[in-house]
Design a protein around this motif. Sequence first.
Motif, PDB file in Angstrom:
ATOM      1  N   GLY A 182      -4.062 -12.532  -1.628  1.00 28.74           N
ATOM      2  CA  GLY A 182      -5.518 -12.553  -1.689  1.00 28.74           C
ATOM      3  C   GLY A 182      -6.118 -11.176  -1.512  1.00 28.74           C
ATOM      4  N   TYR A 183      -7.387 -11.185  -1.212  1.00 25.69           N
ATOM      5  CA  TYR A 183      -8.110  -9.928  -1.061  1.00 25.69           C
ATOM      6  C   TYR A 183      -9.148 -10.075   0.054  1.00 25.69           C
ATOM      7  CZ  TYR A 183     -11.537  -6.237  -2.073  1.00 25.69           C
ATOM      8  OH  TYR A 183     -12.401  -5.183  -1.965  1.00 25.69           O
ATOM      9  N   ALA A 184      -9.186  -9.083   0.949  1.00 25.50           N
ATOM     10  CA  ALA A 184     -10.207  -9.054   2.001  1.00 25.50           C
ATOM     11  C   ALA A 184     -11.326  -8.124   1.540  1.00 25.50           C
ATOM     12  CB  ALA A 184      -9.610  -8.543   3.312  1.00 25.50           C
ATOM     13  N   PRO A 185     -12.550  -8.627   1.416  1.00 17.36           N
ATOM     14  CA  PRO A 185     -13.644  -7.805   0.878  1.00 17.36           C
ATOM     15  C   PRO A 185     -13.986  -6.601   1.760  1.00 17.36           C
ATOM     16  CG  PRO A 185     -14.272 -10.128   1.018  1.00 17.36           C
ATOM     17  CD  PRO A 185     -12.968  -9.976   1.728  1.00 17.36           C
ATOM     18  N   GLU A 186     -14.798  -5.699   1.198  1.00 21.33           N
ATOM     19  CA  GLU A 186     -15.194  -4.472   1.904  1.00 21.33           C
ATOM     20  C   GLU A 186     -16.145  -4.726   3.070  1.00 21.33           C
ATOM     21  OE1 GLU A 186     -16.222  -0.790  -0.637  1.00 21.33           O
ATOM     22  OE2 GLU A 186     -15.998  -2.446  -2.067  1.00 21.33           O
ATOM     23  N   ASP A 187     -16.969  -5.740   2.898  1.00 18.03           N
ATOM     24  CA  ASP A 187     -17.986  -6.077   3.906  1.00 18.03           C
ATOM     25  C   ASP A 187     -17.369  -6.089   5.320  1.00 18.03           C
ATOM     26  OD1 ASP A 187     -20.775  -8.162   3.851  1.00 18.03           O
ATOM     27  OD2 ASP A 187     -19.625  -7.811   5.681  1.00 18.03           O
ATOM     28  N   TRP A 188     -18.060  -5.456   6.267  1.00 12.62           N
ATOM     29  CA  TRP A 188     -17.522  -5.331   7.624  1.00 12.62           C
ATOM     30  C   TRP A 188     -17.518  -6.639   8.394  1.00 12.62           C
ATOM     31  CZ3 TRP A 188     -15.970  -0.850  10.526  1.00 12.62           C
ATOM     32  CH2 TRP A 188     -15.890   0.310   9.724  1.00 12.62           C
ATOM     33  N   GLN A 189     -18.279  -7.606   7.919  1.00  7.19           N
ATOM     34  CA  GLN A 189     -18.345  -8.879   8.663  1.00  7.19           C
ATOM     35  C   GLN A 189     -18.182 -10.083   7.744  1.00  7.19           C
ATOM     36  OE1 GLN A 189     -22.073  -8.027  10.789  1.00  7.19           O
ATOM     37  NE2 GLN A 189     -20.824  -7.948  12.652  1.00  7.19           N
ATOM     38  N   HIS A 190     -17.260  -9.968   6.790  1.00  9.76           N
ATOM     39  CA  HIS A 190     -17.151 -11.088   5.844  1.00  9.76           C
ATOM     40  C   HIS A 190     -16.625 -12.360   6.502  1.00  9.76           C
ATOM     41  CE1 HIS A 190     -13.308  -8.771   5.258  1.00  9.76           C
ATOM     42  NE2 HIS A 190     -12.813  -9.961   5.397  1.00  9.76           N
ATOM     43  N   LEU A 191     -15.712 -12.239   7.460  1.00 11.73           N
ATOM     44  CA  LEU A 191     -15.196 -13.459   8.106  1.00 11.73           C
ATOM     45  C   LEU A 191     -16.257 -14.125   8.985  1.00 11.73           C
ATOM     46  CD1 LEU A 191     -11.500 -12.575   9.098  1.00 11.73           C
ATOM     47  CD2 LEU A 191     -12.306 -13.918   7.151  1.00 11.73           C
ATOM     48  N   GLU A 192     -17.050 -13.292   9.669  1.00  9.28           N
ATOM     49  CA  GLU A 192     -18.129 -13.845  10.503  1.00  9.28           C
ATOM     50  C   GLU A 192     -19.101 -14.648   9.650  1.00  9.28           C
ATOM     51  OE1 GLU A 192     -16.880 -10.880  10.646  1.00  9.28           O
ATOM     52  OE2 GLU A 192     -17.190  -9.876  12.562  1.00  9.28           O
ATOM     53  N   LYS A 193     -19.367 -14.114   8.446  1.00  5.38           N
ATOM     54  CA  LYS A 193     -20.321 -14.803   7.568  1.00  5.38           C
ATOM     55  C   LYS A 193     -19.708 -16.071   6.975  1.00  5.38           C
ATOM     56  CE  LYS A 193     -22.640 -10.504   6.443  1.00  5.38           C
ATOM     57  NZ  LYS A 193     -22.520  -9.336   5.552  1.00  5.38           N
ATOM     58  N   ALA A 194     -18.404 -16.011   6.670  1.00  7.21           N
ATOM     59  CA  ALA A 194     -17.758 -17.169   6.039  1.00  7.21           C
ATOM     60  C   ALA A 194     -17.448 -18.267   7.054  1.00  7.21           C
ATOM     61  CB  ALA A 194     -16.487 -16.742   5.325  1.00  7.21           C
ATOM     62  N   PHE A 195     -17.215 -17.866   8.323  1.00  9.23           N
ATOM     63  CA  PHE A 195     -16.835 -18.850   9.340  1.00  9.23           C
ATOM     64  C   PHE A 195     -17.692 -18.709  10.597  1.00  9.23           C
ATOM     65  CE2 PHE A 195     -13.116 -17.834   6.758  1.00  9.23           C
ATOM     66  CZ  PHE A 195     -12.736 -19.090   6.324  1.00  9.23           C
ATOM     67  N   PRO A 196     -19.004 -18.932  10.448  1.00  5.40           N
ATOM     68  CA  PRO A 196     -19.899 -18.685  11.587  1.00  5.40           C
ATOM     69  C   PRO A 196     -19.613 -19.572  12.806  1.00  5.40           C
ATOM     70  CG  PRO A 196     -21.059 -19.816   9.813  1.00  5.40           C
ATOM     71  CD  PRO A 196     -19.724 -19.411   9.267  1.00  5.40           C
ATOM     72  N   GLN A 197     -18.965 -20.715  12.601  1.00  7.79           N
ATOM     73  CA  GLN A 197     -18.689 -21.599  13.734  1.00  7.79           C
ATOM     74  C   GLN A 197     -17.419 -21.208  14.463  1.00  7.79           C
ATOM     75  OE1 GLN A 197     -18.832 -25.341  11.282  1.00  7.79           O
ATOM     76  NE2 GLN A 197     -20.069 -26.007  13.017  1.00  7.79           N
ATOM     77  N   ASP A 198     -16.650 -20.305  13.882  1.00  6.01           N
ATOM     78  CA  ASP A 198     -15.290 -20.069  14.363  1.00  6.01           C
ATOM     79  C   ASP A 198     -15.075 -18.678  14.947  1.00  6.01           C
ATOM     80  OD1 ASP A 198     -14.189 -22.654  13.362  1.00  6.01           O
ATOM     81  OD2 ASP A 198     -14.923 -21.808  11.479  1.00  6.01           O
ATOM     82  N   ILE A 199     -16.138 -18.065  15.431  1.00  7.96           N
ATOM     83  CA  ILE A 199     -16.039 -16.699  15.950  1.00  7.96           C
ATOM     84  C   ILE A 199     -14.992 -16.618  17.068  1.00  7.96           C
ATOM     85  CG2 ILE A 199     -17.321 -14.759  16.968  1.00  7.96           C
ATOM     86  CD1 ILE A 199     -18.244 -15.520  14.106  1.00  7.96           C
ATOM     87  N   GLU A 200     -15.001 -17.612  17.964  1.00  5.71           N
ATOM     88  CA  GLU A 200     -14.040 -17.576  19.064  1.00  5.71           C
ATOM     89  C   GLU A 200     -12.609 -17.630  18.538  1.00  5.71           C
ATOM     90  OE1 GLU A 200     -14.855 -20.136  22.501  1.00  5.71           O
ATOM     91  OE2 GLU A 200     -12.683 -20.259  22.824  1.00  5.71           O
TER      92      GLU A 200
END
Length: 319
Positions: free
Chosen positions: A220-238
């Motif tokens: 796969g590919y991890a995008p450049e955005d510094w917070q792409h996972l936070e945006k994609a998984f807002p419920q799962d930060i912990e």
Amino acid sequence: MAIPQHTIDQILDRTDIVDLIGQRVKLKKTGRTYSGCCPFHQEKSPSFHVYRDKQYYHCFGCQANGNAIRFLMDIDNRNFIDVMKELSSQAGIELPKDNQDNKKLSYKRETVKPQVKPQAQTQEDKNTASKTQEQNTEATPSFEIDPFEAFSQYPDPEHFDPTQFDQTGFVQAPQDGNLYDLLENIAQFYERQLPHSKVAQNYFRHRGLSTETIQYWRLGYAPEDWQHLEKAFPQDIEGLKLLGLIRTSDSGRDFDLLRDRVIFPIRDSKGRVVGFGGRALNDEIKPKYINSPDSEVFHKNQLLYGLYEGRKDRAQNWL
Ligand SMILES: [Zn+2]
């Protein structure tokens, strides 16, 4: 303690809401429903209805509504687990014991409220608001609902479907997240990003990887955005932090560990994703490789590491 939804449903099935509420509120059978004076607001004429077939209650005066769990939580100001312990013992159903292994794999999911566009206040909202205000100023003894006015305003309780009206009274188990599930969802997320990056696709193509190989290894590919996972998984930060996929900067800002890199999911012997390797898209970028750190599911120095290395050897000519 996480209580699975099916256990909650089972307990609710064995709980008779009319009996339960009947212990606290004097109920009278009125056709299809049982009615009484609402325990949640002051009233002289009953506008509180209990629906045995729906296992639900609804007050037409103050809009209090819900199932047996909600009732006990609200009337005694108790928490969910406490109420479930009581209901489960009455129903003769055992609650799952806290399992140490499962506990290590779980994390608290956050509730993210869907963003609702502000809407014009409806007449009903205004009525409710003014009623609430009146209720709050308890020094208004004259406040009571005129039963005649009430009946012209409220739907016929006989033909009213309380569950259609408001779902908020249903108490769902606060579901914990599971790290394996989260890792799988992240792997899918990275896979879905690949078609959006020409550079990452070219990288794999120059390494001679076919579409089938890419799919087989779930690259796969991890995008450049510094917070792409936070945006994609807002419920799962912990969960993301437990996996080390989110880092916190000195200034306290969260950012993604893997950015603008091609992604190699690391899988255990059962094929479950346990971590990720990220390779920079050109050799100028240091470090060339970043692996997600050790976590509850990923122990590089144990068995999994060897397994991963074995695979990496086979994949060596790609890298
Ligand atoms: Zn009420």
